[in-house]
Write a protein that holds these residues in place. Structure first.
Motif, PDB file in Angstrom:
ATOM      1  N   ASN A   3      64.910  35.796  50.018  1.00 52.85           N
ATOM      2  CA  ASN A   3      65.300  36.609  51.169  1.00 52.85           C
ATOM      3  C   ASN A   3      66.564  37.406  50.869  1.00 52.85           C
ATOM      4  N   ALA A   4      67.549  36.756  50.245  1.00 51.75           N
ATOM      5  CA  ALA A   4      68.791  37.446  49.881  1.00 51.75           C
ATOM      6  C   ALA A   4      68.535  38.525  48.839  1.00 51.75           C
ATOM      7  N   ALA A   5      67.640  38.255  47.888  1.00 52.79           N
ATOM      8  CA  ALA A   5      67.310  39.250  46.869  1.00 52.79           C
ATOM      9  C   ALA A   5      66.691  40.490  47.502  1.00 52.79           C
ATOM     10  N   ALA A   6      65.819  40.295  48.491  1.00 51.14           N
ATOM     11  CA  ALA A   6      65.193  41.430  49.165  1.00 51.14           C
ATOM     12  C   ALA A   6      66.238  42.278  49.892  1.00 51.14           C
ATOM     13  N   ARG A   7      67.189  41.624  50.548  1.00 50.89           N
ATOM     14  CA  ARG A   7      68.233  42.365  51.256  1.00 50.89           C
ATOM     15  C   ARG A   7      69.120  43.121  50.269  1.00 50.89           C
ATOM     16  N   ALA A   8      69.464  42.472  49.163  1.00 45.87           N
ATOM     17  CA  ALA A   8      70.296  43.138  48.159  1.00 45.87           C
ATOM     18  C   ALA A   8      69.576  44.339  47.563  1.00 45.87           C
ATOM     19  N   ALA A   9      68.281  44.199  47.319  1.00 48.47           N
ATOM     20  CA  ALA A   9      67.506  45.315  46.780  1.00 48.47           C
ATOM     21  C   ALA A   9      67.497  46.490  47.748  1.00 48.47           C
ATOM     22  N   GLY A  10      67.358  46.203  49.037  1.00 46.67           N
ATOM     23  CA  GLY A  10      67.357  47.263  50.027  1.00 46.67           C
ATOM     24  C   GLY A  10      68.676  48.001  50.095  1.00 46.67           C
ATOM     25  N   LEU A  11      69.781  47.260  50.047  1.00 46.08           N
ATOM     26  CA  LEU A  11      71.080  47.931  50.155  1.00 46.08           C
ATOM     27  C   LEU A  11      71.374  48.773  48.912  1.00 46.08           C
ATOM     28  N   VAL A  12      70.946  48.305  47.732  1.00 46.89           N
ATOM     29  CA  VAL A  12      71.131  49.104  46.516  1.00 46.89           C
ATOM     30  C   VAL A  12      70.314  50.395  46.604  1.00 46.89           C
ATOM     31  N   ALA A  13      69.098  50.307  47.141  1.00 42.92           N
ATOM     32  CA  ALA A  13      68.267  51.497  47.281  1.00 42.92           C
ATOM     33  C   ALA A  13      68.899  52.510  48.233  1.00 42.92           C
ATOM     34  N   VAL A  14      69.419  52.032  49.356  1.00 49.27           N
ATOM     35  CA  VAL A  14      70.070  52.938  50.310  1.00 49.27           C
ATOM     36  C   VAL A  14      71.284  53.614  49.674  1.00 49.27           C
ATOM     37  N   ALA A  15      71.985  52.891  48.815  1.00 52.27           N
ATOM     38  CA  ALA A  15      73.149  53.463  48.136  1.00 52.27           C
ATOM     39  C   ALA A  15      72.752  54.424  47.027  1.00 52.27           C
ATOM     40  N   ALA A  16      71.671  54.112  46.299  1.00 47.32           N
ATOM     41  CA  ALA A  16      71.357  54.861  45.076  1.00 47.32           C
ATOM     42  C   ALA A  16      70.470  56.075  45.299  1.00 47.32           C
ATOM     43  N   LEU A  22      61.453  39.288  40.756  1.00 44.51           N
ATOM     44  CA  LEU A  22      61.476  40.650  40.215  1.00 44.51           C
ATOM     45  C   LEU A  22      60.544  41.562  41.011  1.00 44.51           C
ATOM     46  N   VAL A  23      59.379  41.050  41.362  1.00 40.52           N
ATOM     47  CA  VAL A  23      58.477  41.817  42.222  1.00 40.52           C
ATOM     48  C   VAL A  23      59.141  42.088  43.573  1.00 40.52           C
ATOM     49  N   THR A  24      59.817  41.072  44.112  1.00 35.98           N
ATOM     50  CA  THR A  24      60.527  41.222  45.380  1.00 35.98           C
ATOM     51  C   THR A  24      61.572  42.331  45.303  1.00 35.98           C
ATOM     52  N   LEU A  25      62.356  42.353  44.235  1.00 42.66           N
ATOM     53  CA  LEU A  25      63.372  43.390  44.072  1.00 42.66           C
ATOM     54  C   LEU A  25      62.746  44.776  44.085  1.00 42.66           C
ATOM     55  N   CYS A  26      61.618  44.917  43.417  1.00 43.95           N
ATOM     56  CA  CYS A  26      60.966  46.228  43.350  1.00 43.95           C
ATOM     57  C   CYS A  26      60.450  46.664  44.727  1.00 43.95           C
ATOM     58  N   VAL A  27      59.692  45.793  45.383  1.00 47.68           N
ATOM     59  CA  VAL A  27      59.040  46.232  46.612  1.00 47.68           C
ATOM     60  C   VAL A  27      60.041  46.409  47.757  1.00 47.68           C
ATOM     61  N   TYR A  28      61.031  45.547  47.847  1.00 48.69           N
ATOM     62  CA  TYR A  28      61.964  45.679  48.968  1.00 48.69           C
ATOM     63  C   TYR A  28      63.035  46.732  48.714  1.00 48.69           C
ATOM     64  N   ALA A  29      63.285  47.084  47.464  1.00 50.80           N
ATOM     65  CA  ALA A  29      64.109  48.267  47.201  1.00 50.80           C
ATOM     66  C   ALA A  29      63.396  49.505  47.728  1.00 50.80           C
ATOM     67  N   ALA A  30      62.100  49.598  47.452  1.00 50.63           N
ATOM     68  CA  ALA A  30      61.333  50.741  47.941  1.00 50.63           C
ATOM     69  C   ALA A  30      61.271  50.759  49.466  1.00 50.63           C
ATOM     70  N   PHE A  31      61.047  49.595  50.077  1.00 50.67           N
ATOM     71  CA  PHE A  31      60.970  49.549  51.541  1.00 50.67           C
ATOM     72  C   PHE A  31      62.304  49.928  52.178  1.00 50.67           C
ATOM     73  N   GLY A  32      63.401  49.382  51.640  1.00 48.26           N
ATOM     74  CA  GLY A  32      64.714  49.692  52.205  1.00 48.26           C
ATOM     75  C   GLY A  32      65.022  51.172  52.130  1.00 48.26           C
ATOM     76  N   GLY A  33      64.762  51.780  50.975  1.00 53.72           N
ATOM     77  CA  GLY A  33      64.994  53.206  50.833  1.00 53.72           C
ATOM     78  C   GLY A  33      64.095  54.022  51.726  1.00 53.72           C
ATOM     79  N   PHE A  34      62.826  53.611  51.834  1.00 54.15           N
ATOM     80  CA  PHE A  34      61.877  54.372  52.643  1.00 54.15           C
ATOM     81  C   PHE A  34      62.289  54.407  54.110  1.00 54.15           C
ATOM     82  N   PHE A  35      62.542  53.252  54.704  1.00 49.46           N
ATOM     83  CA  PHE A  35      62.815  53.222  56.142  1.00 49.46           C
ATOM     84  C   PHE A  35      64.163  53.859  56.479  1.00 49.46           C
TER      85      PHE A  35
END
Length: 484
Positions: free
Chosen positions: A398-411, A270-283
């Motif tokens: 690792n897969a959760a982090a990637r999924a979080a990033g792609l959701v952030a880029v979409a949302a 859950l922590v991974t989903l939060c931080v890598y969603a933010a990182f994916g959206g940021f970059f």
């Protein structure tokens, strides 16, 4: 038993091969964001197409990476690695020659398939080839050189975009693959897991990728409020539920749900989903902000983002050592808060922004936050499961982090009201960038709260990460089973 020594000529060739292979995937994950404005202008693409340029790759990679590791264990790690390298190169060639956005997006999805084959394979080859006395140092060199590749990515991408053109961001993979594949076939010994005689969870992988693709489509196209969006959203939820049912009832699931019976494993993810969603959206957004709003070149924008990766390379190993002494809870609480502060500092980055006064301080704070949290995050994931499931736990994380990033880029564009042509208007993009940074900061604070409430000190005899040095800003390091 593996017996190749690191100092031998064969050992050096194996290390070169695996670094080249993993660097191809790392380079693509960092350089494409820098090229997006030029891709949009050249192909006449709207913002949704740019989102898909990033996310089509992430959908197939996140959905298939666990299956890719299993294929290597069964059919031969070298064989699947080489197949992934050649597949990735062919898809990269198609990306570089794409006449329109639709072909580019399809080629990016194919790239993700190749990435899912070669990414887990590069580390598996090291662990399956080197003598036990040299394996730790080989993994360290592999992760360190891979981090250097990630650091060079934005700079190299910016130089290519401003010089030969954005297509060379993808075409560069072709000569790398033509060097990597023959070296692998000549110098890397074949290996497999003799225990891997189970069926492949093809249905689970397909459902996972379908759920990610459908939900991503619904988020990206939601501004149109069409029936297609509604149908995609419903179908995505159905696919996600079906995936959970298949994984729960299947005999050989790629993601056994009982691993989540560990509360610590669930909490850290859950922590991974939060931080890598933010990182994916940021970059995704920062590379556009620096070019569209601030007015910098692709080279300047790519170079500006280097401090985060450099800090990760220099300090990630020391951060891991600190977490071993103090426990991960403090760093997993403070790290996201530092990252949130860095994103709040990015609110100062607008028209006429100064690099030294506005951009660099934000990136230094963000980079220090990433250094603080990434190593203990990986350690906590591995410590939360049995030793035999370390590779599985790392793959899921690792897969959760990637999924979080792609959701952030979409949302994020949807949540901040970005129109389809926002990236062509400095004022419109800047108006949405500030709220996006606030959302990313809020998600990071949520990750910090989860960490302080749930993360506990691991047992003294738990599994510890082999990848001590890490340079990727978009995913946590990928580990494999020991003695694989």
């Amino acid at each position: 038993m593996p017996d190749v020594r690191l100092a031998s000529p064969q050992g050096k060739w194996i290390l070169l091969t695996t670094v080249l292979g993993s660097s191809m995937a790392l380079l693509d994950s960092t350089v494409v964001n820098v090229a997006l404005p030029h891709i949009g202008r050249d192909l006449g693409a709207d913002l949704a197409a740019l989102q898909w340029t990033v996310n089509a790759y992430m959908v197939t990679l996140a959905g298939l990476i666990l299956l890719g590791g299993a294929l290597g264990d069964r059919f031969g790690r070298r064989r699947i690695f080489v197949l992934g390298v050649l597949w990735f190169a062919a898809a990269s060639l198609l990306c570089g020659l794409a006449p329109n956005a639709g072909v580019l997006i399809a080629a990016r999805a194919l790239q993700g398939v190749g990435g899912a084959l070669l990414t887990p394979g590069s580390l598996a080859l090291i662990q399956a080839s080197f003598h036990a006395d040299d394996r730790g140092r080989a993994v360290g060199l592999w992760s360190g050189f891979g981090g250097v590749g990630a650091a060079v990515g934005p700079f190299l991408g910016g130089w290519l975009v401003d010089g030969p053109g954005w297509r060379w961001v993808f075409l560069l993979n072709v000569p790398l693959a033509l060097l990597c594949a023959p070296v692998a076939l000549r110098h890397v010994p074949e290996s497999s897991d003799q225990r891997a005689h189970t069926r492949f969870d093809v249905l689970g992988a397909a459902l996972c990728a379908a759920a990610l693709a459908l939900l991503t489509y619904a988020l990206i196209e939601a501004r149109t409020a069409s029936w297609a969006v509604a149908v995609s959203a419903v179908a995505g939820v159905v696919a996600a539920v079906a995936f959970v049912l298949v994984e729960r009832r299947g005999k050989d699931p790629m993601m056994p749900l009982d691993v989540f019976s560990s509360r610590q494993f669930t909490a850290v993810n859950l922590v991974t989903l939060c931080v890598y969603a933010a990182f994916g959206g940021f970059f995704f957004l920062a590379a556009l902000q620096l070019q569209v709003v601030v007015g910098w070149s692709a080279l300047a924008a790519g170079t500006a983002l280097l401090p985060t990766t450099v800090l990760m390379l220099l300090l990630s190993a020391r951060s891991g050592e600190l977490a071993e002494r103090l426990g991960p809870r403090l760093q997993l609480t403070a790290g996201p808060l530092l990252c949130a502060a860095g994103m709040l500092l990015m609110l100062r980055v607008g028209p006429g922004a100064s690099y030294l006064a506005d951009v660099l301080p934000a990136l230094l704070v963000l980079g220090l936050g990433m250094v603080t949290l990434v190593a203990p995050l990986t350690a906590s994931v591995l410590a939360a499961v049995d030793t035999a499931r370390a590779g599985l736990a790392s793959g899921i994380n690792n897969a959760a982090a990637r999924a979080a990033g792609l959701v952030a880029v979409a949302a994020l564009p949807l949540l901040t009201g970005m129109g389809e042509e926002a990236y062509r208007s400095p004022a419109a993009f800047d108006d949405a960038f500030g709220p996006a940074m606030l959302i990313c900061a809020g998600v990071l604070v949520a990750g910090s709260v989860i960490a302080i409430a749930t993360v506990r000190r691991p047992a003294p005899d738990c599994v510890r990460p082999e990848c001590r040095t890490h340079g990727s800003v978009l995913t946590p390091p990928l580990e494999r089973e020991r003695g694989a």
